[in-house]
Design a protein around this motif. Structure first.
Motif, PDB file in Angstrom:
ATOM      1  N   UNK A 219       0.832  -1.201   0.000  1.00 23.02           N
ATOM      2  CA  UNK A 219       0.000   0.000   0.000  1.00 23.02           C
ATOM      3  C   UNK A 219       0.867   1.252   0.000  1.00 23.02           C
ATOM      4  N   UNK A 220       1.905   1.283   0.817  1.00 20.15           N
ATOM      5  CA  UNK A 220       2.785   2.452   0.860  1.00 20.15           C
ATOM      6  C   UNK A 220       3.403   2.724  -0.503  1.00 20.15           C
ATOM      7  N   UNK A 221       3.854   1.690  -1.166  1.00 21.55           N
ATOM      8  CA  UNK A 221       4.486   1.850  -2.478  1.00 21.55           C
ATOM      9  C   UNK A 221       3.469   2.344  -3.504  1.00 21.55           C
ATOM     10  N   UNK A 222       2.263   1.805  -3.461  1.00 15.94           N
ATOM     11  CA  UNK A 222       1.228   2.271  -4.388  1.00 15.94           C
ATOM     12  C   UNK A 222       0.842   3.713  -4.074  1.00 15.94           C
ATOM     13  N   UNK A 223       0.769   4.059  -2.788  1.00 20.09           N
ATOM     14  CA  UNK A 223       0.395   5.416  -2.390  1.00 20.09           C
ATOM     15  C   UNK A 223       1.420   6.444  -2.829  1.00 20.09           C
TER      16      UNK A 223
END
Length: 205
Positions: free
Chosen positions: A51-55
């Motif tokens: 999620x962090x990488x996508x965000x």
């Protein structure tokens, strides 16, 4: 210091998530589209950082945190491979964050509340560091609504390996827990999958 289940599981985490790919990808889409361009984002219990990488594709900066250092190392490796410059990593306990009140535009904790004896404490702590007008996003697998394979095969197998969930949320019980935190109106989205997830979305006044 003894290695936790999550330390030992870090190398298999991404593979395990593929068994529920529809829900995992649905969570990613639902979270990322709610992140304003340039936002400051905190993710707690980030695992290997999906999620962090996508965000990071929308955020100004993402702080990716987890209690497990092996999980964070895998997240760092993935971010470095993608050349992301707007993401950093720290080991943090989501029940006791060092940040001032009203600090982040968006706070996220995915698929962790069912692991905590008192998930309300984590929700309130994340709310504390969310700025007025900001969003708290809480996607959580609904183990009380999993299909036969997850309920009778996969989850018992994980439990044999040391997985210890404290709650088996359904849509109703998850909503009741979040509403019981007394933070005001929340929107609820069902993310479908072999093991579905409930996404609670709260905006701080």
């Amino acid at each position: 210091m003894p290695r936790s289940f999550w330390d030992r599981w870090a190398g298999f985490y991404d593979l395990a998530e593929r068994t529920n790919r529809t829900a995992v990808e649905g969570i990613l889409r639902a979270v990322v589209k709610r992140i304003p361009a340039g936002a400051g984002v905190l993710e707690c219990a980030a695992g290997t950082g999906a999620i962090s990488i996508a965000a990071a594709s929308r955020a100004g900066h993402v702080l990716c945190t987890d209690m497990s250092l092996p999980m964070l190392e895998r997240a760092k490796t993935k971010a470095a491979r993608l050349g992301l410059a707007n993401i950093s990593f720290e080991r943090r306990d989501l029940l006791s964050l060092p940040d001032p009140d009203d600090w982040y535009d968006v706070t996220v904790a995915a698929n962790v509340l069912h692991l905590l004896p008192a998930p309300e404490d984590a929700v309130r702590e994340l709310w504390r560091v969310t700025r007025p007008g900001g969003l708290l996003l809480l996607p959580t697998f609904l183990q009380g609504e999993g299909g036969w394979g997850f309920t009778n095969i996969l989850i018992p197998a994980y439990q044999l390996a040391g997985f210890r969930p404290k709650h088996r949320f359904t849509r109703r019980s998850y909503r009741e827990m979040i509403d019981g935190c007394g933070l005001g109106r929340a929107d609820y989205i069902l993310v479908k999958g072999r093991l579905p997830a409930g996404l609670a979305v709260l905006q701080k006044p």
